[in-house]
Design a protein around this motif. Structure first.
Motif, PDB file in Angstrom:
ATOM      1  N   LYS A  98       0.811  -1.207   0.000  1.00 41.35           N
ATOM      2  CA  LYS A  98       0.000   0.000   0.000  1.00 41.35           C
ATOM      3  C   LYS A  98       0.844   1.256   0.000  1.00 41.35           C
ATOM      4  O   LYS A  98       0.598   2.183  -0.743  1.00 41.35           O
ATOM      5  N   THR A 157       2.086   2.270  -3.364  1.00 42.47           N
ATOM      6  CA  THR A 157       1.242   3.032  -4.295  1.00 42.47           C
ATOM      7  C   THR A 157       1.374   4.525  -4.036  1.00 42.47           C
ATOM      8  O   THR A 157       1.600   5.304  -4.954  1.00 42.47           O
ATOM      9  N   MET A 158       1.264   4.887  -2.750  1.00 39.25           N
ATOM     10  CA  MET A 158       1.306   6.320  -2.410  1.00 39.25           C
ATOM     11  C   MET A 158       2.715   6.885  -2.625  1.00 39.25           C
ATOM     12  O   MET A 158       2.876   7.969  -3.188  1.00 39.25           O
ATOM     13  N   LEU A 173       2.355   7.430 -17.791  1.00 34.96           N
ATOM     14  CA  LEU A 173       2.027   6.064 -18.216  1.00 34.96           C
ATOM     15  C   LEU A 173       2.646   5.037 -17.278  1.00 34.96           C
ATOM     16  O   LEU A 173       2.020   4.029 -16.934  1.00 34.96           O
ATOM     17  N   TRP A 216       0.255   1.396 -10.890  1.00 33.89           N
ATOM     18  CA  TRP A 216      -1.000   1.322 -10.138  1.00 33.89           C
ATOM     19  C   TRP A 216      -1.888   0.191 -10.618  1.00 33.89           C
ATOM     20  O   TRP A 216      -2.778  -0.240  -9.892  1.00 33.89           O
ATOM     21  N   LEU A 217      -1.708  -0.262 -11.871  1.00 36.77           N
ATOM     22  CA  LEU A 217      -2.499  -1.410 -12.336  1.00 36.77           C
ATOM     23  C   LEU A 217      -1.871  -2.727 -11.917  1.00 36.77           C
ATOM     24  O   LEU A 217      -2.576  -3.674 -11.578  1.00 36.77           O
ATOM     25  N   PRO A 222      -1.683  -3.898  -7.443  1.00 34.36           N
ATOM     26  CA  PRO A 222      -2.728  -4.691  -6.794  1.00 34.36           C
ATOM     27  C   PRO A 222      -2.818  -6.108  -7.349  1.00 34.36           C
ATOM     28  O   PRO A 222      -3.169  -7.023  -6.616  1.00 34.36           O
ATOM     29  N   THR A 223      -2.492  -6.276  -8.656  1.00 40.46           N
ATOM     30  CA  THR A 223      -2.557  -7.618  -9.228  1.00 40.46           C
ATOM     31  C   THR A 223      -1.559  -8.539  -8.546  1.00 40.46           C
ATOM     32  O   THR A 223      -1.882  -9.668  -8.164  1.00 40.46           O
ATOM     33  N   ALA A 262      -0.171  -8.048  -5.558  1.00 33.45           N
ATOM     34  CA  ALA A 262      -0.576  -8.204  -4.158  1.00 33.45           C
ATOM     35  C   ALA A 262      -1.669  -9.249  -4.045  1.00 33.45           C
ATOM     36  O   ALA A 262      -1.641 -10.112  -3.165  1.00 33.45           O
TER      37      ALA A 262
END
Lengths: 165, 103
Positions: free
Chosen positions: B41, B44-45, B69, B75-76, B79-80, B82
């Motif tokens: 997490k 991401t930030m 880009l 960001w895409l 999470p995948t 994780a």
């Protein structure tokens, strides 16, 4: 038939992406890009989703999509600060656990996007998902329960809604 | 221009701060899932803030479009990845876990 349409869309998308990443436009680069992107599409043909999955592009859906991104970014910033506070506090007030929430979205692409958005938001992590429910692990269980009926879920439901198109 | 520079430095510093929080969380949290929260997490930030600072430093150009880009790509995919790790851990110990309903 639908899959072919999706494949062509995907091809155009990565072809444009190739031009953005390579700084110049010339015949050589165009030929290489064409070959590479057609190979990518060919080898990933069974992963491409049907074109029915894609929400129709109208001004309304585009505006809703940007509203969604905006809400997501606000959520990410807010919960990032919360998680940072928890990590840095002396006692670490965590209450971790799994929570099931109902799956309200119908299209598979939107379900995957919603699961990704949950994972992207700190403090919540999607571990499993099917057509009826999503299993989410939360750093604080209460936060996951607030997900149902949250503005993020509403934005996704708005994106899927068809009657205005 | 000094004001812009200060804003850029603030962005880079706070991005680094979130990476720092991620590492501290990785070391302090008790089990797999809670550790995933801390690391993936704050990535991401942290990455988001650092890239935003770089875009501001670059100004409006082709390179900043590329950085944007890369940010979208991170960001895409984050999470995948994780999700893949979490699902593996979940499947391995599914029987011993408690799952609550939301109501």
């Amino acid at each position: 038939m639908n899959k072919k349409y999706g494949a062509i869309l995907f091809f155009i998308l990565i072809f444009i992406f190739w031009f953005v990443l390579s700084f110049e436009i010339s015949i050589t680069i165009a030929v290489i890009g064409f070959l590479v992107s057609s190979m990518v599409v060919f080898f990933n043909y069974d992963l491409i989703f049907n074109s029915q999955e894609i929400t129709k592009l109208t001004i309304r859906t585009i505006v809703r999509f940007f509203v969604l991104i905006f809400i997501l970014v606000i959520n990410i910033i807010k919960s990032n600060i919360e998680v940072a506070k928890i990590v840095l506090s002396k006692k670490m007030p965590i209450d971790p656990g799994f929570v099931k929430i109902k799956q309200k979205l119908k299209k598979e692409l939107n379900q995957a996007l919603f699961a990704n958005a949950i994972t992207l938001t700190p403090g919540t992590l999607t571990v499993d998902m099917n057509h009826e429910e999503i299993v989410v692990h939360g750093l604080v269980k209460e936060k996951v329960k607030h997900l149902e009926g949250s503005s993020l879920e509403k934005a996704f439901l708005d994106l899927e809604e068809k009657k205005h198109d | 221009m000094i004001v812009v520079d200060i804003i850029i430095i603030l962005f880079l510093l706070s991005g680094t701060f979130f990476f720092f929080v991620g590492v501290v969380g990785l070391l302090r949290m008790p089990n797999v899932f809670t550790r995933m929260h801390a690391t993936t997490k704050c990535d991401t930030m942290g990455a988001g803030l650092i890239f935003a600072g770089l875009i501001m430093w670059q100004g409006f150009s082709f390179i900043s479009a590329n950085i944007l880009l890369i940010l979208i790509f991170v960001w895409l995919t984050n999470p995948t990845a994780a999700h893949a790790i979490a699902k593996t851990a979940y499947k391995r110990m599914e029987d011993s876990l408690e799952i609550e309903d939301s109501e």
